[in-house]
Design a protein around this motif. Structure first.
Motif, PDB file in Angstrom:
ATOM      1  N   MET A 242      25.699  43.327  32.436  1.00 37.84           N
ATOM      2  CA  MET A 242      26.086  42.828  33.585  1.00 37.84           C
ATOM      3  C   MET A 242      25.053  42.984  35.030  1.00 37.84           C
ATOM      4  O   MET A 242      24.512  44.094  35.058  1.00 37.84           O
ATOM      5  CB  MET A 242      27.473  43.630  33.950  1.00 37.84           C
TER       6      MET A 242
ATOM      7  N   LEU B  84      24.265  43.420  38.664  1.00 32.82           N
ATOM      8  CA  LEU B  84      24.755  43.827  39.795  1.00 32.82           C
ATOM      9  C   LEU B  84      25.429  42.940  40.839  1.00 32.82           C
ATOM     10  O   LEU B  84      26.652  43.107  41.470  1.00 32.82           O
ATOM     11  CB  LEU B  84      23.903  44.972  40.783  1.00 32.82           C
TER      12      LEU B  84
ATOM     13  N   GLU C 153      26.559  40.287  40.319  1.00 32.81           N
ATOM     14  CA  GLU C 153      27.858  39.449  39.881  1.00 32.81           C
ATOM     15  C   GLU C 153      29.013  40.096  40.400  1.00 32.81           C
ATOM     16  O   GLU C 153      30.013  39.390  40.475  1.00 32.81           O
ATOM     17  CB  GLU C 153      27.968  39.305  38.414  1.00 32.81           C
ATOM     18  N   ARG C 154      29.016  41.288  40.792  1.00 34.14           N
ATOM     19  CA  ARG C 154      29.928  42.282  41.287  1.00 34.14           C
ATOM     20  C   ARG C 154      29.940  42.503  42.823  1.00 34.14           C
ATOM     21  O   ARG C 154      30.799  43.363  43.485  1.00 34.14           O
ATOM     22  CB  ARG C 154      30.227  43.471  40.495  1.00 34.14           C
TER      23      ARG C 154
ATOM     24  N   ASP D 155      30.817  40.904  45.654  1.00 32.14           N
ATOM     25  CA  ASP D 155      31.992  40.778  46.439  1.00 32.14           C
ATOM     26  C   ASP D 155      32.844  41.995  46.491  1.00 32.14           C
ATOM     27  O   ASP D 155      33.238  42.435  47.372  1.00 32.14           O
ATOM     28  CB  ASP D 155      32.387  39.448  46.246  1.00 32.14           C
ATOM     29  N   ASP D 156      33.019  42.163  45.089  1.00 25.54           N
ATOM     30  CA  ASP D 156      34.178  43.498  44.748  1.00 25.54           C
ATOM     31  C   ASP D 156      33.629  44.669  45.658  1.00 25.54           C
ATOM     32  O   ASP D 156      34.189  45.528  45.983  1.00 25.54           O
ATOM     33  CB  ASP D 156      34.176  43.689  43.492  1.00 25.54           C
ATOM     34  N   TRP D 157      32.376  44.793  45.251  1.00 28.37           N
ATOM     35  CA  TRP D 157      31.592  46.093  45.842  1.00 28.37           C
ATOM     36  C   TRP D 157      31.713  46.328  47.364  1.00 28.37           C
ATOM     37  O   TRP D 157      32.046  47.268  47.883  1.00 28.37           O
ATOM     38  CB  TRP D 157      29.987  46.091  45.390  1.00 28.37           C
TER      39      TRP D 157
ATOM     40  N   ASP E 151      17.638  41.454  40.170  1.00 34.31           N
ATOM     41  CA  ASP E 151      18.984  41.686  40.640  1.00 34.31           C
ATOM     42  C   ASP E 151      19.107  42.571  41.721  1.00 34.31           C
ATOM     43  O   ASP E 151      18.849  43.725  41.439  1.00 34.31           O
ATOM     44  CB  ASP E 151      19.681  42.215  39.325  1.00 34.31           C
TER      45      ASP E 151
ATOM     46  N   GLY F 174      30.165  51.803  43.891  1.00 31.23           N
ATOM     47  CA  GLY F 174      29.621  51.096  43.028  1.00 31.23           C
ATOM     48  C   GLY F 174      30.198  51.478  41.647  1.00 31.23           C
ATOM     49  O   GLY F 174      30.479  50.449  40.670  1.00 31.23           O
TER      50      GLY F 174
ATOM     51  N   VAL G 156      33.629  50.593  41.118  1.00 33.29           N
ATOM     52  CA  VAL G 156      33.621  49.063  40.761  1.00 33.29           C
ATOM     53  C   VAL G 156      33.464  48.748  39.473  1.00 33.29           C
ATOM     54  O   VAL G 156      34.100  47.696  38.813  1.00 33.29           O
ATOM     55  CB  VAL G 156      33.289  48.321  41.925  1.00 33.29           C
ATOM     56  N   LEU G 157      31.878  49.026  39.080  1.00 33.65           N
ATOM     57  CA  LEU G 157      31.595  48.672  37.980  1.00 33.65           C
ATOM     58  C   LEU G 157      31.876  49.203  36.559  1.00 33.65           C
ATOM     59  O   LEU G 157      32.002  48.532  35.670  1.00 33.65           O
ATOM     60  CB  LEU G 157      29.651  48.899  38.110  1.00 33.65           C
TER      61      LEU G 157
END
Length: 439
Positions: A1, A3, A5-6, A8-10, A38, A115, A118-119
């Motif tokens: 994955m 970083l 890509e996430r 907004d969630d982070w 990335d 992070g 979240v990840l």
């Protein structure tokens, strides 16, 4: 994955995090977390996340595989913390303004913790066995509740009592604050660099230890509640081997300790080895925790740089040395204790811990028949790794060494209940050797 890509969630998780908000300071800063091409950036204004950064003062860079290991739900050492990666993982670096990074290391640390959540999702329960943990040489765990656990109930005094000892060290008077608890054979605790005897308070309130030991702890000069020598101005403190040994022996003699077992951690563990060499007839044994005969690479100029807030940076510098499985309330206590250190105290201790102390040419002369040596090191310690301690123990004929799974550099403070079992095992080993010698 990737970083990004996430991102907004982070960002959303950071904006909602109370602990991150509590660490905020006035001003603006932007930084990035990069893995190759990335990257996720973060901008803060007056302690609040405002979103992605248009400009960054610095970036934290690591290989994609290193970040994958870091963002695991339960990472293995040294990938559990950024400072561990910076010290032990090739390819990890801070690019850009390093002073800006030091000024905001507390924000970076918390952003990375968020992070990970979240990840990877929530970490497994602390009681779960970490994947790949080395348990073959683990000391038996203690039964019962964690040592000295604070429980709700009516107010009452705990068992620790304290007083000042007037002593002379290096020809100068000092007032050393000393504490004791329990009954039985004397055990003297030595705190870590830049800290004080509070690190042992949970152990000193442990019923199991209090029934077998008279535990004593003290604050070194310029630490905690102890004063420094009258002729030494604040900030001039610099610890070395001679001063350290003299201070400890002044306490041993001043309190009339009877063949004490000395238990020290980090720099306190290092000096245990020196005490075993110099004063075997005066001690009952030593338990050297998180120690080796030489520990390079831990001096850090930012600890007394006027551009960097010592009360924020020093606790961040040591925070990652704790195991992620250690209870959060104890980790916070360690962080807060380091935030309270006086100017130059931590850096003055590190001059000994990662400078003056180099016993590679003499630890082999320790006579463990006269002064038994047990060495204990937590698996998450990247400053003094278990392998460094193991090699040192191998140079001391008759010394014992054990790795402590799920513990880091401050075992007595970060997870006292877990550490108590290891300590009682070490005390049993020393007592057994003493009985064997007497027989």
């Amino acid at each position: 994955m990737r970083l990004a890509e996430r991102a907004d969630d982070w960002h959303a998780a950071c904006a909602a995090d109370a602990a991150l908000a509590a660490l905020g300071c006035p001003g603006e800063v932007g930084f990035g977390i990069r893995a190759g091409d990335d990257v996720v950036t973060f901008a803060f204004r007056d302690g609040r996340l405002t979103g992605a950064a248009r400009r960054t003062g610095f970036e934290v860079v690591a290989e994609p595989e290193a970040w994958r290991l870091f963002f695991a739900a339960e990472p293995r050492p040294p990938h559990h913390h950024l400072f561990g990666m910076l010290m032990r993982v090739p390819g990890t670096a801070v690019t850009g303004d390093e002073v800006c990074f030091a000024q905001h290391a507390h924000l970076v640390r918390r952003v990375l913790e968020i992070g990970r959540a979240v990840l990877a999702g929530p970490a497994p329960e602390a009681a779960a066995e970490p994947g790949g943990a080395v348990v073959a040489d683990q000391a038996p765990e203690a039964a019962g509740e964690p040592g000295g656990a604070v429980v709700a109930g009516p107010a009452r005094p705990d068992r620790i009592e304290g007083r000042y000892l007037r002593a002379e060290v290096g020809g100068e008077p000092v007032r050393l604050f000393c504490e004791h608890a329990g009954t039985g054979r004397d055990v003297l605790f030595l705190h870590t660099a830049g800290a004080d005897a509070r690190q042992f308070h949970h152990l000193m309130n442990d019923d199991r230890l209090a029934e077998r030991c008279r535990m004593v702890a003290f604050d070194l000069p310029w630490h905690g509640r102890s004063s420094g020598p009258p002729s030494e101005p604040p900030g001039a403190y610099a610890l070395d081997t001679e001063r350290y040994v003299a201070t400890i022996m002044a306490v041993v003699e001043g309190l009339e300790l009877d063949d004490p077992i000395v238990v020290g951690c980090s720099m306190g563990g290092e000096i245990c080895l020196e005490l075993a060499l110099r004063h075997p007839g005066r001690l009952g044994g030593v338990v050297a925790c998180e120690a080796a005969d030489h520990v390079p690479g831990r001096q850090v100029a930012w600890a007394r740089d006027p551009r960097v807030n010592q009360a924020l940076f020093v606790p961040e510098w040591v925070e990652g040395l704790m195991a992620p499985q250690s209870p959060p309330e104890h980790r916070r206590e360690v962080w807060w204790g380091y935030s309270q250190g006086g100017f130059g105290t931590f850096s003055g201790d590190i001059l000994f811990y990662s400078g003056d102390w180099d016993a590679r040419d003499r630890v082999g002369r320790i006579d463990t028949a006269r002064c038994p040596v047990v060495m204990l090191t937590g698996e998450y310690d990247y400053s003094c790794t278990p392998e460094m301690s193991r090699r040192t123990a191998g140079r001391i004929p008759g010394a014992l060494f054990r790795t402590m799974p799920r513990l880091g550099h401050f075992p007595m403070a970060e997870n006292p209940g877990e550490f108590a079992g290891h300590l009682m095992w070490a005390l049993d080993e020393i007592d057994g050797k003493a009985r064997g010698t007497a027989g």
